[in-house]
Design a protein around this motif. Sequence first.
Motif, short mmCIF file in Angstrom:
data_model
loop_
_atom_site.label_atom_id
_atom_site.label_comp_id
_atom_site.label_asym_id
_atom_site.label_seq_id
_atom_site.Cartn_x
_atom_site.Cartn_y
_atom_site.Cartn_z
N ASP A 182 24.35 2.54 53.55
CA ASP A 182 25.60 1.67 53.09
C ASP A 182 26.65 2.96 52.61
N ASN A 184 29.82 2.28 51.88
CA ASN A 184 30.46 1.76 51.01
C ASN A 184 30.13 1.69 49.58
N ARG A 185 28.53 2.07 49.35
CA ARG A 185 27.83 2.02 48.01
C ARG A 185 27.31 3.23 47.72
N ASN A 186 28.09 4.28 48.11
CA ASN A 186 27.54 5.69 47.77
C ASN A 186 26.25 6.14 48.48
N HIS A 188 23.90 4.28 49.87
CA HIS A 188 22.88 3.65 49.38
C HIS A 188 21.98 3.40 50.79
N ASN A 190 18.88 1.54 52.60
CA ASN A 190 18.11 0.35 52.80
C ASN A 190 16.90 0.57 53.71
#
Length: 245
Positions: A182, A184-186, A188, A190
């Motif tokens: 992700d 948009n979340r540095n 991140h 999953n």
Amino acid sequence: MRVLKVVAEGLTTSFRYPHFMHQVHPSFPAPPPATIYGHICSALGEWFDPNGVKVAYQFTHQGVARDLEHIVVAKPASGKLKLGGTLHSKVLEGNINPFEREIFFRPRLTLYINRPEWLPMFRSPRYAVVLGRSQDLFTYTSVEVIQLEQSERAYFGYTVLPYEMALQARRGVTVLMPRFIDYNRNRHPNFQRYFVVQDPVLLPNEEGLRFAGVRYGPYWIDPTAPKFRDAPLGLIFLSFVGDEE
């Protein structure tokens, strides 16, 4: 079901386990879904919304080897360095750490995407075609739109399946892979469990063994792919976000 079918071939590639940092970098046996997402982005030239996008793929190679590489661990330096009779302030200093990387020789990726409208982008990709490391250049040898069919019997091999299919396939390895990064979340990550099948597996199995509560077929198949024991190639589509069907 109309899908985009892309065949990409290269000389070498590697899919490093993210939690190994020193001495040896083993490879995942197949590209994780997060790697496939990045690969598609390079062809489109931009990040795309992963919602609703599904992929199935086969990954094969002609051998596995280990290559010796080096990582330079740098840090700010102190003191002076004499060059040509003049003292200069040091900027960086560091140590060279050798390690072994597991690599695949002559890899081949067959990728199916439920976005047939992306055909022009893959025939003229925006960025260099790579798979795995930035230096692992690939080339598209085939890009076409095909019509999938359904069958009660199919074979699966050299592919990544949902973890829940382990009871059906039985012959493979469970691997925790990055599913989506992700941005948009540095960046991140999953992670999700998958079942990697390398040798071809017929479903339903030839022994007739079935588990209660487990769904067996019908399966999506590629009628244009070579058969195995008179069974067509089965495809299981994976998503990057949300629940798997």
